[in-house]
Scaffold this active site. Structure first.
Site, PDB file in Angstrom:
ATOM      1  N   LYS A  76     -22.642 -48.877 -27.361  1.00  0.00           N
ATOM      2  CA  LYS A  76     -23.642 -49.696 -26.675  1.00  0.00           C
ATOM      3  C   LYS A  76     -24.833 -50.039 -27.569  1.00  0.00           C
ATOM      4  CE  LYS A  76     -22.630 -48.418 -21.886  1.00  0.00           C
ATOM      5  NZ  LYS A  76     -23.194 -47.983 -20.588  1.00  0.00           N
TER       6      LYS A  76
ATOM      7  N   ASP B  97     -26.337 -52.502 -16.571  1.00  0.00           N
ATOM      8  CA  ASP B  97     -26.273 -51.146 -16.021  1.00  0.00           C
ATOM      9  C   ASP B  97     -27.454 -50.847 -15.107  1.00  0.00           C
ATOM     10  OD1 ASP B  97     -23.874 -50.216 -17.057  1.00  0.00           O
ATOM     11  OD2 ASP B  97     -24.768 -49.475 -18.904  1.00  0.00           O
TER      12      ASP B  97
ATOM     13  N   GLY C 200     -27.707 -44.359 -23.538  1.00  0.00           N
ATOM     14  CA  GLY C 200     -27.673 -45.777 -23.201  1.00  0.00           C
ATOM     15  C   GLY C 200     -27.823 -46.053 -21.720  1.00  0.00           C
TER      16      GLY C 200
END
Length: 365
Positions: free
Chosen positions: A91, A128, A155
C-alpha cells in the site's frame, strides 16, 4: 485480456491466473503478497460486473518481492486494465510507481485503489477510511464527539485515522501501536490536518485509560485468522490474540507439507503468551464503559477474540465485513469505473445501489 498478455502477466506473479481472464474484455486486479488466498475483492467485484452485465473480470495477483514495479508497468501499458486494488504489503510501496496521487491518499500515505485513465495514467486513491467510517456511523452516530482509541499505525490505521480525525470536531483520538514511534508519527501527520485532542499512548497505558473511551477501533492484525509468513521465512499466527494485550507469539520454521502440524507445535510454544494476552485483554475490557462500542476491521474470523470478549461483557460490536464492502463500492463507483457507468448510460444512483446489493450478497454467499 488476450492470451499473449495473460502469459506475460503470469510470468510476473506466483498464483495461477484464472482462465476467466482470457478474452477481449476489460479487467481489474488486486496486488499483494498473496491475495489469491484471502482477498474478498475478486468475489465482490466480479459480482458487480455481472450485476451490471459488463464484459470485465477481476483477478488476484500474488506479486513477489522485487516484481511490483514490473507488474505496475505491465498494467500501465495494458489498455484492457481498468484499475483495482492494492493490499499488504504494497500500500505504501506502490506510491512512487504511480503517475499521480489523490489528495486523500496523500494525507493517508497509503494507496488501496488504482485507476487507469484512457491515456495510461495510473492514479492512487484510498477508500479504506471512507469505507470503514461509513460502516461504523450507523452504530456510533455521535462519532464527532466520541473519545476513540485507535489500535495500530499501519496502512489501514492511517486511512481510518485520517477519516476519523476529519470528522471528530469535538472528540478525542488516542493512538496506540506496538511500535510507539509509528503511533507518534501518525499523530504528527494528523496534527497537520488540524489541531485537537490527539495523542499517542503506549500499549501499557491502555488498561489505566480504558474508562475514557466511547469507541475502540482495531486496525492491527491481532486476531486475524491463518498462518502469517514473516519476511525472514519463518511462520507464526495471531488468530488467538486480542488487540487489547501485547502479543509475542512463537516464530517457527515452516512446515509446508503439513500446516496442522506447524500450528500444533506453534500453539504449544505460544500458549503461555496467548494466556497472558487473553487475561490482560479480559481484565481491560471489563473496565470499559458499558455504552462503549468495539470495532475490529478484521473479518476473518467473523468474531475475533477482542470482539468475543466485548460481546460477552455487554458491548456492541462490529467486524470488518461492512468496511470491506463499502470500501469496494467506493473504489468501484468513485474511482475505477465512473466513466464506464457514464458510457453505459446508467443512472449513477441506480448503479451504486446495484453494485452495493451485488457486493453485499456476494459476501454473504
Amino acid at each position: 485480456m488476450q492470451p499473449g498478455a495473460l502469459n506475460a502477466l503470469q510470468a510476473l506473479v506466483t498464483n495461477r491466473l484464472d482462465g476467466l481472464a482470457l478474452g477481449g474484455g476489460r479487467f481489474c486486479a488486486i496486488l499483494g503478497d498473496a491475495p489469491s488466498t484471502y482477498a474478498k475483492s475478486p468475489k465482490l467485484w466480479n459480482a458487480a460486473f455481472r450485476a451490471l452485465e459488463w464484459d470485465a473480470v477481476y483477478i488476484p495477483l500474488d506479486v513477489p518481492k522485487g516484481k511490483l514495479a514490473d507488474v505496475v508497468r505491465f498494467l500501465r501499458e495494458n489498455e484492457a486494465y481498468l484499475g483495482g486494488n492494492v493490499t499488504v504489503p504494497y500500500k505504501r510501496d506502490v506510491i512512487p510507481l504511480l503517475d499521480a496521487l489523490d489528495p486523500s491518499a496523500a494525507r493517508v500515505g497509503a494507496v488501496n485503489t488504482i485507476a487507469r485513465s484512457a491515456q495510461g495514467k495510473l492514479t492512487g486513491y484510498n477508500s479504506d477510511g471512507p469505507g470503514g467510517v461509513k460502516a461504523l456511523l450507523p452504530e456510533v452516530p455521535r462519532l464527532s464527539e466520541a473519545s476513540v482509541l485507535l489500535l495500530g499505525a499501519g496502512g489501514s490505521a492511517q486511512a481510518m485515522a485520517v477519516t476519523l480525525w476529519e470528522r471528530m470536531k469535538k472528540g478525542q483520538l488516542l493512538i496506540s501501536n506496538r511500535t510507539p514511534a509509528a503511533a507518534k508519527d501518525l499523530v504528527k501527520r494528523l496534527s497537520s490536518i488540524r489541531q485537537g485532542k490527539l495523542a499517542a499512548i503506549s500499549e501499557d497505558a491502555i488498561p489505566q485509560r480504558i474508562q475514557e473511551f466511547d469507541l475502540i477501533v482495531n486496525t492491527t492484525v491481532k486476531g486475524q485468522a491463518g498462518i502469517r509468513k514473516l519476511p525472514d521465512g519463518r511462520w507464526t499466527c495471531l488468530e488467538p490474540y486480542s488487540c487489547l494485550g501485547p502479543a509475542n507469539p512463537a516464530e517457527l520454521a515452516p512446515n509446508p507439507k503439513n500446516e496442522d502440524a506447524f500450528l500444533e507445535a506453534w500453539f504449544k510454544k505460544s500458549a503461555p503468551d496467548i494466556r497472558r494476552n487473553f487475561d490482560i485483554s479480559m481484565l481491560t475490557i471489563a473496565k470499559l464503559p458499558r455504552a462503549a462500542f468495539c470495532y475490529d476491521i478484521v473479518y476473518a474470523p467473523t468474531e475475533t477474540t477482542f470482539l468475543r470478549q466485548a460481546r460477552l461483557s455487554g458491548h456492541g460490536t462490529l467486524n470488518g465485513q461492512g468496511m470491506n464492502v463499502h470500501q469496494a463500492v467506493e473504489a468501484f463507483m468513485q474511482y475505477v469505473c465512473p466513466e464506464l457507468v457514464k458510457q453505459a448510460g446508467a443512472d449513477p444512483e441506480q448503479a451504486h445501489a446495484r453494485v452495493l446489493k451485488a457486493m453485499s450478497e456476494a459476501w454473504a454467499d
